[in-house]
Design an enzyme around this catalytic site. Structure first.
Site, short mmCIF file in Angstrom:
data_model
loop_
_atom_site.label_atom_id
_atom_site.label_comp_id
_atom_site.label_asym_id
_atom_site.label_seq_id
_atom_site.Cartn_x
_atom_site.Cartn_y
_atom_site.Cartn_z
N LEU A 75 0.81 -1.22 0.00
CA LEU A 75 0.00 0.00 0.00
C LEU A 75 0.84 1.27 0.00
CD1 LEU A 75 -2.78 -1.18 2.47
CD2 LEU A 75 -2.76 -1.28 -0.04
N CYS A 76 2.11 1.13 -0.28
CA CYS A 76 3.03 2.27 -0.33
C CYS A 76 2.95 2.95 -1.69
CB CYS A 76 4.44 1.75 -0.06
SG CYS A 76 5.67 3.01 0.14
N MET A 113 9.14 4.93 4.49
CA MET A 113 9.26 3.55 4.04
C MET A 113 10.46 3.36 3.12
SD MET A 113 7.10 2.11 5.84
CE MET A 113 7.57 0.50 5.23
N ASP A 128 24.47 -11.10 2.94
CA ASP A 128 24.66 -11.96 1.77
C ASP A 128 26.12 -12.05 1.37
OD1 ASP A 128 23.79 -13.50 -0.58
OD2 ASP A 128 24.44 -11.71 -1.68
#
Length: 161
Positions: A75-76, A113, A128
């Site tokens: 919903l961004c 966000m 990673d």
């Protein structure tokens, strides 16, 4: 406490309408850390990782991640970013790399966000790139430190939590 804005009166999820909001400069600063073995931190700081420049690649990953936030968070709103700054600091005392991301835009909705996503992606990239030598690394403390702009104005962690 404010109500959740991503749900309508019937409890259904929806993307918030920002069409009537004024366009303003908006800034968000997020922070997170990854803790590791001292030997792993030494590999990063010496530039001896087999996959290359760990922090340089994590910086690029953070920038790329910020641009993909709307694809990852349902919903961004997709927003035009005007700046993403990524800073790393080495903390030998706790054998950690700290990451701070500053995201900026001129728009109708905030960039919190994007800053948080970029921080997360940077730390995941470090994991990673170093997991071959240290699978026990711990990512944490990802949080918003500061937000400026928009109707709600200035917010800073610790001042008005």
């Amino acid at each position: 406490m404010s109500k959740l804005t991503h749900f309508d009166a019937g409890g259904q999820a929806h993307m918030v309408d920002v069409g009537e909001k004024a366009e303003t400069r908006r800034v968000a600063v997020a922070h997170g850390s990854i803790r590791m073995l001292p030997a792993t931190l030494s590999i990063i700081t010496a530039g001896d990782a087999k996959k290359g420049d760990v922090l340089g690649i994590a910086r690029i990953a953070a920038i790329q991640g910020s641009k993909r936030t709307a694809e990852l968070i349902p919903l961004c709103h997709p927003i035009p970013l005007t700046r993403i700054g990524v800073e790393f600091s080495i903390d030998d005392a706790v054998s950690a790399v700290h990451c701070q991301v500053t995201a900026e835009t001129v728009g109708r909705t905030g960039v919190e966000m994007e800053a948080l996503t970029a921080t997360s992606i940077a730390l995941l990239t470090i994991y990673d790139m170093c997991k071959a030598v240290d699978r026990g690394m711990t990512i944490g403390e990802i949080r918003l430190l500061e937000k400026l702009g928009g109707k709600s104005g200035h917010w800073q962690a610790g001042n008005n939590d």
